[in-house]
Enzyme design. Structure first.
Site, short mmCIF file in Angstrom:
data_model
loop_
_atom_site.label_atom_id
_atom_site.label_comp_id
_atom_site.label_asym_id
_atom_site.label_seq_id
_atom_site.Cartn_x
_atom_site.Cartn_y
_atom_site.Cartn_z
N HIS A 32 0.86 -1.19 0.00
CA HIS A 32 0.00 0.00 0.00
C HIS A 32 0.89 1.24 0.00
CE1 HIS A 32 -3.81 2.07 1.88
NE2 HIS A 32 -3.16 2.89 1.06
N HIS A 34 1.21 4.76 -2.50
CA HIS A 34 0.81 5.57 -3.67
C HIS A 34 2.08 6.22 -4.18
CE1 HIS A 34 -3.52 5.30 -2.63
NE2 HIS A 34 -3.01 5.16 -1.41
N HIS A 212 -9.56 0.88 -1.23
CA HIS A 212 -9.51 1.57 0.07
C HIS A 212 -10.92 1.51 0.65
CE1 HIS A 212 -5.74 3.13 -1.39
NE2 HIS A 212 -5.58 3.97 -0.38
N GLU A 215 -11.10 3.58 5.94
CA GLU A 215 -10.01 4.46 6.41
C GLU A 215 -10.65 5.51 7.32
OE1 GLU A 215 -7.99 6.69 3.31
OE2 GLU A 215 -6.42 7.40 4.68
N ASP A 293 1.78 4.04 2.75
CA ASP A 293 0.73 4.87 2.12
C ASP A 293 1.33 5.99 1.26
OD1 ASP A 293 -1.90 5.37 1.47
OD2 ASP A 293 -2.46 6.24 3.39
N ASP A 294 1.70 7.10 1.90
CA ASP A 294 2.27 8.25 1.19
C ASP A 294 3.49 8.73 1.99
OD1 ASP A 294 0.06 8.89 -0.93
OD2 ASP A 294 -1.01 8.58 0.96
#
Ligand code: HPA
Ligand code: ZN
Length: 353
Positions: A32, A34, A212, A215, A293-294
């Site tokens: 996961h 991005h 997703h 969340e 994630d980011d």
């Protein structure tokens, strides 16, 4: 693979002060991430300059100071501004290569990378250029970094299902460069069932499916990602902790969750890491994984997510072993490749002093 309670410990218990070193050395998969969320402020400024794209931030420091978020949408607005600097195939290649090099330094041996084309086609780029640049970086990863990587195209859920169909259509000539389809962006108000038809089509085409869900939005979104979209993994899924029947469903079905603790902290899904649900989910036998994630926006790459979460929740080397196994077993690798990576996990645990 068993639940945490059943897992055979193949190593002596490891003292708490040695856990960070174990977590760093442990082979792992990241499922996961991005890729646009791995663009560091320095790279945003370099690309803005080489592509003559104006930025509304005066400097790298000013941009970094803007990375304070109260929720998902506040983050998505800043993240979107960063994506405007990406213009050429080489930009996409460079962004993905920088992430892969950084991930490999954390002993990530396999990455399944999210990207979206809709952000970039809205800026005038072609889906073909985006996919070619990212795929070339993934194809180079074994020789360059000693790891594998694949791509998952995410639809943007704040846009319409019709637009998701267009996005899928544009990607089809490059079908062989993608392993799966996902669903990202603003969650609340855009439930999975909005994309029922396009996910059914992607499924017919043989794509692996993820979304997703849970969340920020309630457990109902996780139920519909499972039952309507028929996804094979849930991204985040942390709101399942509020629904006992759903927890049971996840445990029994062994549908993995790709959990992102530092993301949840930065977007205020949990007030602090000590209250994160990861430990409770693992102890319930859910196939949870840890992911970044980011990472350029949320204060850490994968090992930082592991180290901070283990410290906050008092997790042990048994949890570490389970999470490493889960990461490969939840991946879309074939069984032979998975088994090879799992052997490398075992080697590290067996020889860790
Ligand atoms: N949630 C939804 N969409 C996203 C995220 C996220 O955490 N990161 C990038 N796009
Ligand atoms: Zn995400």
């Amino acid at each position: 693979m068993g639940t945490l309670k059943e897992t055979q410990l193949n190593h002596r218990p490891i003292p708490t002060e040695r856990l960070p070193d174990l977590l760093r050395r442990m082979p792992k998969a990241e499922l996961h991430i991005h890729i646009e969320g791995s663009l560091e402020p320095e790279m945003i400024f370099t690309m803005a300059q080489r592509n003559a794209v104006p930025l509304s931030y005066a400097s790298v420091d000013v941009l970094r100071q803007a990375y304070v978020f109260n929720n998902l949408q506040e983050f998505l607005d800043v993240y979107h501004a960063g994506t405007t600097v990406l213009k050429t195939e080489q930009d996409f290649y460079d962004m993905a290569s920088a992430y892969l090099a950084r991930a490999r330094a954390d002993n990530v041996l396999h990455a399944e990378i999210f990207f979206d084309t809709q952000t970039h086609t809205a800026h005038g780029s072609s889906a073909e250029m985006v996919i070619n640049g990212l795929h070339r970086a993934c194809a180079d990863a074994p020789a360059k970094y000693g790891m594998t990587a694949s791509l998952i195209l995410c639809f943007l859920r704040h846009l319409s299902e019709e637009e998701a169909f267009e996005c899928l259509e544009q990607a089809l000539p490059l079908r062989d460069k993608l392993v799966g389809i996902g669903l990202a962006s603003s969650e609340v108000g855009h439930p999975p069932e909005k994309f029922a038809k396009v996910f059914a089509r992607a499924r017919e085409l043989g794509f692996r499916l993820v979304a997703h869900a849970g969340e920020e939005a309630p457990p109902a979104y996780i139920w519909s990602a499972l039952d309507v979209l028929k996804v094979e993994r849930i991204d985040h899924g942390v709101q399942a902790i509020h629904d006992a029947a759903l927890m049971q469903r996840l445990t029994q079905s062994r549908v993995p969750l790709t959990v992102c603790p530092l993301s949840n902290l930065k977007l205020r899904v949990f007030p602090d890491l000590a209250q994160h649900s990861l430990g409770r989910m693992l102890d319930a036998g859910i196939v949870a994984t840890v992911n970044s994630d980011d990472p350029a926006y949320f204060g850490g790459y994968l090992n930082e997510n592991f180290i901070q979460t283990f410290a906050a929740l008092g997790l042990t080397s048994a949890h570490a072993y389970q999470l490493a196994l889960n990461s490969f077993n939840a991946s879309f690798l074939d069984a032979t490749q998975r088994a090879q990576y799992v052997r490398r996990v075992d080697e590290v645990f067996e020889t860790f002093e």
